[in-house]
Design a protein around this motif. Structure first.
Motif, PDB file in Angstrom:
ATOM      1  N   SER A 137     -54.434  18.892  83.883  1.00 38.51           N
ATOM      2  CA  SER A 137     -53.696  18.109  82.903  1.00 38.51           C
ATOM      3  C   SER A 137     -52.270  18.627  82.908  1.00 38.51           C
ATOM      4  CB  SER A 137     -54.308  18.264  81.514  1.00 38.51           C
ATOM      5  OG  SER A 137     -55.645  17.819  81.495  1.00 38.51           O
ATOM      6  N   THR A 138     -51.336  17.820  83.408  1.00 35.15           N
ATOM      7  CA  THR A 138     -49.971  18.329  83.509  1.00 35.15           C
ATOM      8  C   THR A 138     -49.315  18.460  82.142  1.00 35.15           C
ATOM      9  OG1 THR A 138     -49.044  16.116  83.860  1.00 35.15           O
ATOM     10  CG2 THR A 138     -49.674  17.382  85.821  1.00 35.15           C
ATOM     11  N   LYS A 139     -49.729  17.630  81.174  1.00 26.70           N
ATOM     12  CA  LYS A 139     -49.161  17.711  79.838  1.00 26.70           C
ATOM     13  C   LYS A 139     -50.257  18.072  78.841  1.00 26.70           C
ATOM     14  CE  LYS A 139     -45.341  14.469  80.602  1.00 26.70           C
ATOM     15  NZ  LYS A 139     -44.657  13.234  80.132  1.00 26.70           N
ATOM     16  N   PHE A 140     -49.943  19.006  77.957  1.00 23.84           N
ATOM     17  CA  PHE A 140     -50.933  19.479  76.994  1.00 23.84           C
ATOM     18  C   PHE A 140     -50.203  20.183  75.858  1.00 23.84           C
ATOM     19  CE2 PHE A 140     -50.195  22.493  80.339  1.00 23.84           C
ATOM     20  CZ  PHE A 140     -50.019  23.706  79.696  1.00 23.84           C
ATOM     21  N   LYS A 141     -50.930  20.412  74.775  1.00 24.74           N
ATOM     22  CA  LYS A 141     -50.344  21.009  73.580  1.00 24.74           C
ATOM     23  C   LYS A 141     -50.838  22.433  73.399  1.00 24.74           C
ATOM     24  CE  LYS A 141     -49.106  19.448  68.930  1.00 24.74           C
ATOM     25  NZ  LYS A 141     -49.367  18.388  67.918  1.00 24.74           N
ATOM     26  N   GLY A 177     -53.369  24.984  83.870  1.00 24.89           N
ATOM     27  CA  GLY A 177     -52.644  25.977  84.638  1.00 24.89           C
ATOM     28  C   GLY A 177     -53.308  27.336  84.583  1.00 24.89           C
ATOM     29  N   ARG A 178     -52.712  28.286  85.297  1.00 22.98           N
ATOM     30  CA  ARG A 178     -53.274  29.638  85.367  1.00 22.98           C
ATOM     31  C   ARG A 178     -52.811  30.433  84.146  1.00 22.98           C
ATOM     32  NH1 ARG A 178     -51.270  28.882  90.714  1.00 22.98           N
ATOM     33  NH2 ARG A 178     -52.935  28.249  92.130  1.00 22.98           N
ATOM     34  N   LEU A 179     -53.784  30.989  83.425  1.00 24.79           N
ATOM     35  CA  LEU A 179     -53.575  31.590  82.115  1.00 24.79           C
ATOM     36  C   LEU A 179     -53.809  33.093  82.173  1.00 24.79           C
ATOM     37  CD1 LEU A 179     -53.347  31.276  78.932  1.00 24.79           C
ATOM     38  CD2 LEU A 179     -55.835  30.912  78.965  1.00 24.79           C
ATOM     39  N   GLY A 180     -52.844  33.876  81.675  1.00 25.70           N
ATOM     40  CA  GLY A 180     -53.004  35.332  81.641  1.00 25.70           C
ATOM     41  C   GLY A 180     -52.113  35.927  80.569  1.00 25.70           C
TER      42      GLY A 180
END
Length: 317
Positions: free
Chosen positions: A4-8, A165-168
């Motif tokens: 999802s390229t757009k998200f909140k 996306g990649r989350l860290g």
């Protein structure tokens, strides 16, 4: 995994229920539910949210001695810290599942294996299915934090693949460690979470620098807390008389991949910051600068990362 390229996203700026893990979990669940009403896909909490970042507490320690009352304070801190997994993570995971969101939260963690006397400043990651995805333990506590927290090792440096996306995450002043940042960049981090206890103006400069350097979105999250939030039954309470009522002023913010502030720092209140992010902006930003790609020079500079868990006793067969 469908992207999802757009998200909140939601960045929760709130104070801990200090030294009370049950109330802390309940407050966390309520705040997750509140963020879910705004359709947040990623919800971020501050450093050491459960049971507390014990700002102002001395634990009865000076160089060369520790007193008995300070030891009692530490025991209370230890009693209200959590194991991961454990009943507290189950409750938070359930809330994450009900929200259908990724939740990233700072906790103080007791090791569930071996000696349990050491506490770690830890970030926990929950998936929208409610599962505990993993953790990151702070590599280097700062200053007096070293009295109460142990050091994490390279086995907890995860970056998770998500639909957003990649989350860290790196915690507070770990973000002043260039090699730690380099490790995150090499893992392709795109949603870079920075739980912190630093509310100084200079911290905002750090947030913007990391976002521009990593060409990533940075979600920086700090507490807003006051002296009245601290329980009376701690020996350090008397030491607070000379301290200001506002113990942590906040300063949470959100930055984009060119280093711009998407949400300006907010001070002086408990609140939730929201923003809609667009992953396409990362690719656009990497057109002229990709720190782990075309802007790297591995023929000159290389970093070795030891991701093995470190054991002081290794048992043979």
């Amino acid at each position: 995994m469908t992207k999802s390229t757009k998200f909140k996203v939601a960045v929760v700026q709130a104070g801990s229920e200090i030294m009370d893990k049950e109330k802390g979990v309940a407050k966390t669940v309520c705040l997750i539910q509140e963020a879910a009403t705004q359709q947040a896909s990623i919800i971020v909490f501050p450093e050491a949210f459960i049971p507390a970042y014990p700002r102002g507490m001395s634990f009865g320690a000076v160089v060369g001695s520790r007193d008995s009352e300070g030891r009692k304070d530490f025991r209370q801190y230890w009693d209200n810290s959590i194991t991961a997994p454990g009943p507290e993570t189950q409750a938070i995971g359930k809330a994450a599942k009900q929200a259908g969101a990724y939740v990233v939260i700072g906790v103080i963690e007791k090791d569930s294996t071996g000696s349990q006397g050491t506490l770690y400043c830890t970030v926990l990651f929950f998936g929208p299915d409610g599962e505990l995805l993993g953790k990151h333990r702070k590599l280097k506590p700062t200053g007096s934090e070293r009295l109460i927290w142990g050091q994490g090792d390279g086995s907890t440096l995860p970056v998770f693949e998500t639909p957003y996306g990649r989350l860290g995450a790196l915690i507070c002043w770990e973000n002043y460690m260039p090699l730690a940042r380099a490790a995150m960049y090499d893992k392709g981090i795109q949603i870079y979470v920075m739980p912190t206890a630093d509310g100084r103006d200079t911290w905002t400069s750090t947030v913007r620098h990391v976002a521009a350097e990593g060409r990533c979105f940075v979600l920086s999250c700090n507490q807003y807390s006051t002296k009245s939030m601290y329980p009376e039954a701690i020996s350090s309470r008397a030491e607070f008389q000379e301290l200001p009522e506002e113990m942590s002023r906040g300063g949470s913010c959100i930055a984009g991949p060119l280093g711009e502030l998407i949400v300006e720092p907010v001070y002086g209140e408990e609140t939730i910051l929201y923003a809609e992010l667009d992953l396409d902006q990362i690719v656009e930003g990497q057109f002229d600068f990709d720190v782990a790609g075309h802007y790297a020079r591995p023929d000159i500079f290389q970093l070795t990362v030891n991701e093995k868990a470190q054991k002081n006793v290794v048992w043979g067969n």
